[in-house]
Scaffold this motif. Sequence first.
Motif, PDB file in Angstrom:
ATOM      1  N   LYS A  80     -16.092 -11.818  30.550  1.00  0.00           N
ATOM      2  CA  LYS A  80     -14.847 -11.796  31.327  1.00  0.00           C
ATOM      3  C   LYS A  80     -14.969 -10.868  32.530  1.00  0.00           C
ATOM      4  O   LYS A  80     -14.347 -11.102  33.572  1.00  0.00           O
ATOM      5  CB  LYS A  80     -13.675 -11.397  30.427  1.00  0.00           C
ATOM      6  N   VAL A  81     -15.774  -9.816  32.389  1.00  0.00           N
ATOM      7  CA  VAL A  81     -16.070  -8.975  33.550  1.00  0.00           C
ATOM      8  C   VAL A  81     -16.865  -9.777  34.577  1.00  0.00           C
ATOM      9  O   VAL A  81     -16.576  -9.757  35.772  1.00  0.00           O
ATOM     10  CB  VAL A  81     -16.851  -7.712  33.111  1.00  0.00           C
ATOM     11  N   LEU A  82     -17.868 -10.518  34.103  1.00  0.00           N
ATOM     12  CA  LEU A  82     -18.688 -11.314  35.014  1.00  0.00           C
ATOM     13  C   LEU A  82     -17.880 -12.413  35.703  1.00  0.00           C
ATOM     14  O   LEU A  82     -18.095 -12.710  36.881  1.00  0.00           O
ATOM     15  CB  LEU A  82     -19.863 -11.926  34.245  1.00  0.00           C
ATOM     16  N   SER A  83     -16.939 -13.018  34.970  1.00  0.00           N
ATOM     17  CA  SER A  83     -16.163 -14.135  35.534  1.00  0.00           C
ATOM     18  C   SER A  83     -14.926 -13.679  36.301  1.00  0.00           C
ATOM     19  O   SER A  83     -14.165 -14.509  36.797  1.00  0.00           O
ATOM     20  CB  SER A  83     -15.739 -15.088  34.413  1.00  0.00           C
TER      21      SER A  83
ATOM     22  N   CYS B  44     -17.618 -21.123  34.330  1.00  0.00           N
ATOM     23  CA  CYS B  44     -17.491 -21.000  32.873  1.00  0.00           C
ATOM     24  C   CYS B  44     -17.165 -22.348  32.248  1.00  0.00           C
ATOM     25  O   CYS B  44     -16.352 -23.114  32.789  1.00  0.00           O
ATOM     26  CB  CYS B  44     -16.380 -20.014  32.502  1.00  0.00           C
ATOM     27  N   ILE B  45     -17.792 -22.622  31.106  1.00  0.00           N
ATOM     28  CA  ILE B  45     -17.459 -23.781  30.282  1.00  0.00           C
ATOM     29  C   ILE B  45     -16.978 -23.242  28.951  1.00  0.00           C
ATOM     30  O   ILE B  45     -17.761 -22.752  28.137  1.00  0.00           O
ATOM     31  CB  ILE B  45     -18.663 -24.715  30.061  1.00  0.00           C
TER      32      ILE B  45
ATOM     33  N   ARG C 278     -24.442 -21.416  40.349  1.00  0.00           N
ATOM     34  CA  ARG C 278     -25.763 -20.825  40.150  1.00  0.00           C
ATOM     35  C   ARG C 278     -25.878 -20.180  38.776  1.00  0.00           C
ATOM     36  O   ARG C 278     -26.972 -20.039  38.230  1.00  0.00           O
ATOM     37  CB  ARG C 278     -26.042 -19.779  41.232  1.00  0.00           C
ATOM     38  N   ILE C 279     -24.734 -19.772  38.239  1.00  0.00           N
ATOM     39  CA  ILE C 279     -24.677 -19.106  36.927  1.00  0.00           C
ATOM     40  C   ILE C 279     -23.582 -19.787  36.126  1.00  0.00           C
ATOM     41  O   ILE C 279     -22.438 -19.883  36.577  1.00  0.00           O
ATOM     42  CB  ILE C 279     -24.363 -17.606  37.080  1.00  0.00           C
ATOM     43  N   VAL C 280     -23.921 -20.280  34.933  1.00  0.00           N
ATOM     44  CA  VAL C 280     -22.941 -20.959  34.090  1.00  0.00           C
ATOM     45  C   VAL C 280     -22.836 -20.223  32.752  1.00  0.00           C
ATOM     46  O   VAL C 280     -23.848 -19.952  32.101  1.00  0.00           O
ATOM     47  CB  VAL C 280     -23.330 -22.429  33.837  1.00  0.00           C
ATOM     48  N   ILE C 281     -21.611 -19.917  32.371  1.00  0.00           N
ATOM     49  CA  ILE C 281     -21.341 -19.273  31.085  1.00  0.00           C
ATOM     50  C   ILE C 281     -20.857 -20.350  30.121  1.00  0.00           C
ATOM     51  O   ILE C 281     -19.798 -20.950  30.334  1.00  0.00           O
ATOM     52  CB  ILE C 281     -20.272 -18.171  31.220  1.00  0.00           C
TER      53      ILE C 281
ATOM     54  N   VAL D  32     -25.748 -18.603  30.530  1.00  0.00           N
ATOM     55  CA  VAL D  32     -25.475 -17.676  29.433  1.00  0.00           C
ATOM     56  C   VAL D  32     -24.882 -18.509  28.307  1.00  0.00           C
ATOM     57  O   VAL D  32     -23.872 -19.197  28.500  1.00  0.00           O
ATOM     58  CB  VAL D  32     -24.494 -16.564  29.850  1.00  0.00           C
ATOM     59  N   PHE D  33     -25.490 -18.451  27.132  1.00  0.00           N
ATOM     60  CA  PHE D  33     -25.136 -19.340  26.024  1.00  0.00           C
ATOM     61  C   PHE D  33     -24.587 -18.502  24.872  1.00  0.00           C
ATOM     62  O   PHE D  33     -25.322 -17.788  24.209  1.00  0.00           O
ATOM     63  CB  PHE D  33     -26.386 -20.105  25.595  1.00  0.00           C
ATOM     64  N   ILE D  34     -23.259 -18.589  24.660  1.00  0.00           N
ATOM     65  CA  ILE D  34     -22.604 -17.879  23.567  1.00  0.00           C
ATOM     66  C   ILE D  34     -22.357 -18.875  22.432  1.00  0.00           C
ATOM     67  O   ILE D  34     -21.714 -19.901  22.641  1.00  0.00           O
ATOM     68  CB  ILE D  34     -21.262 -17.261  24.018  1.00  0.00           C
TER      69      ILE D  34
END
Length: 502
Positions: free
Chosen positions: A47-50, A82-83, A162-165, A196-198
């Motif tokens: 959430k900080v990153l997004s 974010c997904i 470029r960056i996907v959560i 990033v894969f959670i």
Amino acid sequence: MALLSMSGITKSFAGVPALRSVDFELRSGEIHALLGANGAGKSTLMKVLSGAYSPDAGVIRIDDQAVQIRSPYDAKKHGIQCIYQEVDTALAAGLSVAENIMMDKISAGGAGLLNWNKLRGEAERALAQVGADIPVRKPVEGLTLAEKQLVLLARLLTEEARIVIFDEPTAPLSLEEAERLFRVMQRLKSSGIGSVFITHRLPEVFRMSDRITVMRDGERVLTEAKDNTNADGIIQAMLGKTFAAEFPKTEAAIGEILLEAEGLTLGHKVRDVSFTARSGEIVAVVGLVGAGKTELSRVLFGADRPESGTIRVKGKEAILREPVDAVQNGIVLVPEERRKQGILVQESVQRNISLPLLDALSSLGIVSLRKEKRLAEDVIQRLGIKTSSPGLAAAYLSGGNQQKVSIGKWLETGANVFLFDEPTKGVDIGAKSDIFSIIGELASRGKSIVYFTCEFAEAIGIADRLLVMYDGRLVKELSRAEATQELILLYASGGEDRKHEI
């Protein structure tokens, strides 16, 4: 050079630290798994990153340049998307697929005329990139959950992500839908996008990720290449426990047959199913999605009536026309869809726990709130349900604690047979361990447990016997000692060896 670098990220809420000087790095074309039990801090870090939270301290760098991310808008400017598991929150249900995919370009167009043919063409090309064949004029509200997820993925491609959560993206998906998502993730990886894969599913982690970072209590405790670690090491980092501790098998004396199913049939989903379950025994019914496990659990609970077959409890035939008949015969169900079928999310924890016992808690039709609260407090303590008070609405609990409420409501009903349908679906690894402990305690008290799951490792870890289900039939019985994930998969996918059908 790293695509993304987060250094010394610190965040507190009301003086309580949520992140303690956390470092995290993501490379171009990398899938980096971010793991941790509930409350570990992984969601807060993302959430900080997004841009949903501003850090109290720390630096975020993209391409080695320090950036300020104070809002989701800032994050999108830097190509961060974010997904989420709850895809409906990110889509406009009343708009078309194309309008949802091209939303940013449409809103950026101002009052000028829009070239709809061009926009729809771009949407179609983005969908093709994620392997989706969805009509772009179709309203989003008519899509399946998996299709909505693909629409979101197509949208991020048009926005030059470029960056996907990916936050628990496979939790609501079937195996086939998850496979399609994994193919999309590989395409993103090949195009240089960092992901990033959670997830709570370790097999997915070891299949998809390049590196793994584990958080615990707001700190980063491990970052390792996938090939340099294993499930035992990851779980120990998350919990401070060994792999065996994830599946705490409580030994119990196995006694008389409590539940007997004979020749149960319901359409093509349940076909001539026969098995027994004894007191103190945990019987796992394992199979792939669509094998008929949930349908069998519903028949055993009286939610669906079989076309033929017999159910016996303690040797006596039980006529189950509806769930209340099952409960009266000592059979209870913890369903897969806990928010829809297991609990009333808008009611309090206290009321959810007391629902099956309202008659016993009432006098002249009036519920004794004192007795109801005492019951709830006892169950909350016994099961370790984390809630600020018994009066809190169940909607505000974590998935694991909601599941504990779904279990807890049956504890004082006198039930002897507990049916669990995918009880660890969507819960974090710490809550999963708690649920296994609860099931083990029930077995040690002489209850009979029937555990329906597609998680083969869980079944091997917790069950005394395993029954493999394929295409509506039980096709193989395995003891805990002889069961392996490879052997279960052989029979669950229609393996040829049927010499020991049950």
